[in-house]
Motif scaffolding. Structure first.
Motif, PDB file in Angstrom:
ATOM      1  N   ASP A  85     -18.174 -25.863  87.183  1.00 27.66           N
ATOM      2  CA  ASP A  85     -17.962 -24.422  87.175  1.00 27.66           C
ATOM      3  C   ASP A  85     -16.516 -24.028  87.484  1.00 27.66           C
ATOM      4  O   ASP A  85     -16.204 -22.840  87.553  1.00 27.66           O
ATOM      5  CB  ASP A  85     -18.908 -23.737  88.166  1.00 27.66           C
ATOM      6  N   GLY A  86     -15.632 -25.002  87.675  1.00 28.45           N
ATOM      7  CA  GLY A  86     -14.232 -24.724  87.918  1.00 28.45           C
ATOM      8  C   GLY A  86     -13.875 -24.466  89.364  1.00 28.45           C
ATOM      9  O   GLY A  86     -12.733 -24.091  89.665  1.00 28.45           O
ATOM     10  N   LYS A  87     -14.799 -24.681  90.302  1.00 25.73           N
ATOM     11  CA  LYS A  87     -14.534 -24.459  91.717  1.00 25.73           C
ATOM     12  C   LYS A  87     -14.077 -25.743  92.406  1.00 25.73           C
ATOM     13  O   LYS A  87     -14.524 -26.838  92.059  1.00 25.73           O
ATOM     14  CB  LYS A  87     -15.778 -23.928  92.428  1.00 25.73           C
ATOM     15  N   ILE A  88     -13.193 -25.567  93.399  1.00 26.62           N
ATOM     16  CA  ILE A  88     -12.757 -26.666  94.262  1.00 26.62           C
ATOM     17  C   ILE A  88     -13.368 -26.437  95.637  1.00 26.62           C
ATOM     18  O   ILE A  88     -13.273 -25.335  96.194  1.00 26.62           O
ATOM     19  CB  ILE A  88     -11.224 -26.727  94.364  1.00 26.62           C
ATOM     20  N   ARG A  89     -13.965 -27.476  96.197  1.00 25.16           N
ATOM     21  CA  ARG A  89     -14.616 -27.375  97.503  1.00 25.16           C
ATOM     22  C   ARG A  89     -14.132 -28.491  98.415  1.00 25.16           C
ATOM     23  O   ARG A  89     -13.811 -29.588  97.952  1.00 25.16           O
ATOM     24  CB  ARG A  89     -16.144 -27.439  97.362  1.00 25.16           C
ATOM     25  N   VAL A  90     -14.079 -28.190  99.721  1.00 20.69           N
ATOM     26  CA  VAL A  90     -13.717 -29.167 100.746  1.00 20.69           C
ATOM     27  C   VAL A  90     -14.930 -29.364 101.633  1.00 20.69           C
ATOM     28  O   VAL A  90     -15.474 -28.401 102.197  1.00 20.69           O
ATOM     29  CB  VAL A  90     -12.494 -28.706 101.570  1.00 20.69           C
ATOM     30  N   ILE A 101     -16.519 -26.562 104.070  1.00 17.83           N
ATOM     31  CA  ILE A 101     -15.670 -25.791 104.985  1.00 17.83           C
ATOM     32  C   ILE A 101     -14.678 -24.905 104.233  1.00 17.83           C
ATOM     33  O   ILE A 101     -14.054 -24.029 104.846  1.00 17.83           O
ATOM     34  CB  ILE A 101     -14.904 -26.730 105.941  1.00 17.83           C
ATOM     35  N   ALA A 102     -14.505 -25.103 102.950  1.00 14.05           N
ATOM     36  CA  ALA A 102     -13.602 -24.262 102.151  1.00 14.05           C
ATOM     37  C   ALA A 102     -14.059 -24.312 100.703  1.00 14.05           C
ATOM     38  O   ALA A 102     -14.526 -25.357 100.221  1.00 14.05           O
ATOM     39  CB  ALA A 102     -12.156 -24.715 102.280  1.00 14.05           C
ATOM     40  N   GLU A 103     -13.915 -23.173 100.039  1.00 14.87           N
ATOM     41  CA  GLU A 103     -14.348 -23.083  98.641  1.00 14.87           C
ATOM     42  C   GLU A 103     -13.436 -22.116  97.897  1.00 14.87           C
ATOM     43  O   GLU A 103     -13.084 -21.050  98.405  1.00 14.87           O
ATOM     44  CB  GLU A 103     -15.801 -22.607  98.566  1.00 14.87           C
ATOM     45  N   SER A 104     -13.007 -22.504  96.706  1.00 13.39           N
ATOM     46  CA  SER A 104     -12.112 -21.680  95.910  1.00 13.39           C
ATOM     47  C   SER A 104     -12.908 -20.788  94.958  1.00 13.39           C
ATOM     48  O   SER A 104     -14.124 -20.941  94.806  1.00 13.39           O
ATOM     49  CB  SER A 104     -11.157 -22.561  95.089  1.00 13.39           C
ATOM     50  N   LYS A 105     -12.206 -19.876  94.317  1.00 12.67           N
ATOM     51  CA  LYS A 105     -12.827 -19.074  93.274  1.00 12.67           C
ATOM     52  C   LYS A 105     -12.939 -19.905  92.005  1.00 12.67           C
ATOM     53  O   LYS A 105     -12.314 -20.936  91.844  1.00 12.67           O
ATOM     54  CB  LYS A 105     -11.987 -17.822  93.010  1.00 12.67           C
ATOM     55  N   LYS A 106     -13.754 -19.392  91.080  1.00 12.34           N
ATOM     56  CA  LYS A 106     -13.889 -20.079  89.807  1.00 12.34           C
ATOM     57  C   LYS A 106     -12.583 -19.999  89.034  1.00 12.34           C
ATOM     58  O   LYS A 106     -11.799 -19.066  89.179  1.00 12.34           O
ATOM     59  CB  LYS A 106     -15.024 -19.465  88.979  1.00 12.34           C
ATOM     60  N   HIS A 107     -12.379 -21.006  88.220  1.00 10.20           N
ATOM     61  CA  HIS A 107     -11.180 -21.019  87.388  1.00 10.20           C
ATOM     62  C   HIS A 107     -11.210 -19.839  86.424  1.00 10.20           C
ATOM     63  O   HIS A 107     -12.272 -19.392  85.985  1.00 10.20           O
ATOM     64  CB  HIS A 107     -11.105 -22.341  86.621  1.00 10.20           C
ATOM     65  N   SER A 108     -10.023 -19.336  86.110  1.00  9.38           N
ATOM     66  CA  SER A 108      -9.921 -18.108  85.316  1.00  9.38           C
ATOM     67  C   SER A 108     -10.616 -18.240  83.970  1.00  9.38           C
ATOM     68  O   SER A 108     -11.254 -17.299  83.498  1.00  9.38           O
ATOM     69  CB  SER A 108      -8.446 -17.750  85.107  1.00  9.38           C
ATOM     70  N   ASN A 109     -10.512 -19.411  83.347  1.00 15.56           N
ATOM     71  CA  ASN A 109     -11.148 -19.597  82.048  1.00 15.56           C
ATOM     72  C   ASN A 109     -12.542 -20.179  82.149  1.00 15.56           C
ATOM     73  O   ASN A 109     -13.182 -20.409  81.120  1.00 15.56           O
ATOM     74  CB  ASN A 109     -10.278 -20.512  81.168  1.00 15.56           C
TER      75      ASN A 109
END
Length: 504
Positions: A85-90, A101-109
């Protein structure tokens, strides 16, 4: 595992982690006491390195997205993942359970994050990720993966492998293309810039894996190709060279470097083998380590004694290679190895030195030695034909390995334009010649008194000259040109045809 022994084949431990499901990635945790595997169904498993016992429950994305990439932090206690889904998680693992403990937003595309990598020069302050649309993003871990720095100027269609340089200033990216890219990171300006695009191979081959490396002489890049070849490119001005020795016969899916001994490289392939290479001698060492199925991933332990590999049928192999590699590495003696010279470290190379980049190199203007010698004063000439032509000066970033800069190109272009401007048509002789003597081109030379003198060989007599139509000597398409320093340089470079002074 049992104690080590000096054998031709190292001891191995085979673990069935999944039934007929491919192992996508593998890495070591907590000072090599555990290892983590990423399965094709998107789950993560943590197991003991000694026994292969499963520890705790498998990790799984709470949103149900498939995890396709993993990397372990330098301290060994955190895991970064990239998902479809384009997310980066720690993730943080306490020995039994894992917590995000950390999660990014989905990639723009909305494209998948195919690869992730921790920065190691600063203890893991950043995470770099490559996406399926060819873009790269660097995430600050301290801010919870917020305010990232991104770029889509990588010149690659897809990115499947990414790695930090040892000093954290560059990124190496590749993605099943004929080329790889180097990116420079400016943390203060929060910019990622394309530094160089390097062509590695030609169609139908592609780069399937890449990593930073070191040789005895300097920094390098090692790439694995889809046809099974392993190439090494020494920086900054090297050309891709194939490593010596029988290599793989199928796609190379991973090339990994041993951290304690950075001269040792391991490569895994779909030909069901794991090979080891000595980057000092650029040769293969040891015999191939066989597997029951295609090898899809590989990882070195931080101490360099273990190598973990995963296969497409859901098995993990743990190889104890400490004595296996030490016995196979060439010894340094007077005669060398296999009748050749033994690779010795260069006295001028510092492994901790920064990797050269086009922005970092402060090159001096390049002038041909024949035009400018430091021990001789430059003569002063009047205004000539080439006064408006700028000399070749490299004041811009050095082009990539695949697009070399030739200092003679501006001079050759100027010579071509000069020939077109001063070209005269050759004399067309329509009637047969009588008593014709072939002579030399007239040359205008300047003596030491500054006066011009004309020298010529035997004159070329045409039918018109014999009949008295003209009294001027004719030449075969020749042009009288003043012998300036630029003309002398062009004559030496072969850009202007030069004729002998006398005819034999």
């Amino acid at each position: 595992m049992s104690s080590r022994a000096n054998k031709l084949v190292p001891e191995k431990l085979v673990i069935k982690v999944n039934h007929d499901k491919q192992v996508l990635a593998i890495a070591f945790l907590f000072k090599d006491q555990h290892f983590i595997v990423c399965l094709h169904d998107g789950r993560l498993q943590v197991r003991e390195a000694k026994t292969g016992k499963l520890l705790g429950d498998p990790w799984q994305d709470t949103e149900g997205s498939q995890i396709c990439a993993i990397d372990v932090s330098p301290d060994g206690g955190r895991v970064a993942t990239g998902s479809k889904d384009g997310k980066i998680r720690v993730w943080k693992w306490n020995g039994k359970t894992a917590k995000i403990i950390a999660e990014s937003k989905k990639h723009s595309n909305g494209t998948a994050a195919n690869c992730v990598c921790w920065s190691r020069h600063d203890g893991g302050a950043y995470i770099a990720s490559g996406f399926d649309d060819g873009s790269v993003t660097v995430w600050p871990v301290s801010s919870g993966l917020k305010n990232p720095t991104s770029t889509d100027d990588t010149r690659l269609r897809h990115i499947h492998a990414i790695s930090y340089s040892h000093d954290g200033t560059q990124l190496l990216v590749s993605g099943y293309d004929r080329e790889i890219s180097r990116l420079t990171i400016n943390e203060k300006a929060q910019e990622i810039q394309l530094d160089e695009v390097i062509k590695i191979c030609n169609n139908p081959n592609h780069v399937s894996s890449a990593t930073w490396a070191m040789t005895t002489d300097g920094h390098a890049i090692v790439t694995g190709l889809t046809d099974g070849k392993i190439t090494i490119l020494e920086l900054p001005e090297g050309q891709p060279l194939e490593l010596e020795g029988p290599g793989h016969s199928d796609l190379v899916c991973a090339v990994v470097l041993s951290l304690p001994n950075k001269r040792v490289l391991a490569s895994s392939s779909y030909d069901r083998t794991l090979l080891f290479w000595d980057l000092g001698t650029k040769r293969k060492i040891c015999q191939p380590l066989l597997h029951s199925a295609d090898v899809t991933c590989a990882a070195f332990a931080t101490n360099g004694t273990l190598v973990a590999t995963g296969t497409c049928d859901g098995e993990v192999y743990l190889w104890d290679v400490a004595d296996f590699l030490s016995n196979a590495m060439p010894t340094e003696d007077a005669n060398g190895r296999d009748g050749g010279t033994t690779a010795r470290p260069s006295l001028n190379f510092d492994p901790n030195s920064p990797i050269p980049t086009r922005q970092r190199e402060a090159r001096q203007p390049l002038v041909p030695p024949s035009l400018d010698t430091p021990n001789r004063a430059k003569p002063i000439y009047g205004r000539g034909f080439f006064d408006d032509v700028r000399p070749a000066v490299v004041d811009s970033p050095t082009p990539s390995v695949s697009r070399r800069f030739s200092i003679s190109r501006p001079i050759k272009v100027a010579a071509s334009r000069m020939q077109q401007a001063l070209r005269v048509s050759r004399i067309q002789i329509e009637r047969p010649l009588t008593n014709v003597y072939l002579g030399d081109i007239q040359e205008e030379r300047q003596n030491h008194h500054g006066k011009h003198q004309v020298t010529s060989g035997i004159p070329l007599t045409t039918f018109e000259q014999q009949s008295g139509v003209t009294s001027e000597p004719a030449t075969r398409g020749a042009v009288l040109i003043r012998r300036t320093r630029w003309v002398n340089a062009l004559l030496r470079m072969g850009c202007i045809p030069q004729y002998p002074d006398q005819v034999d």
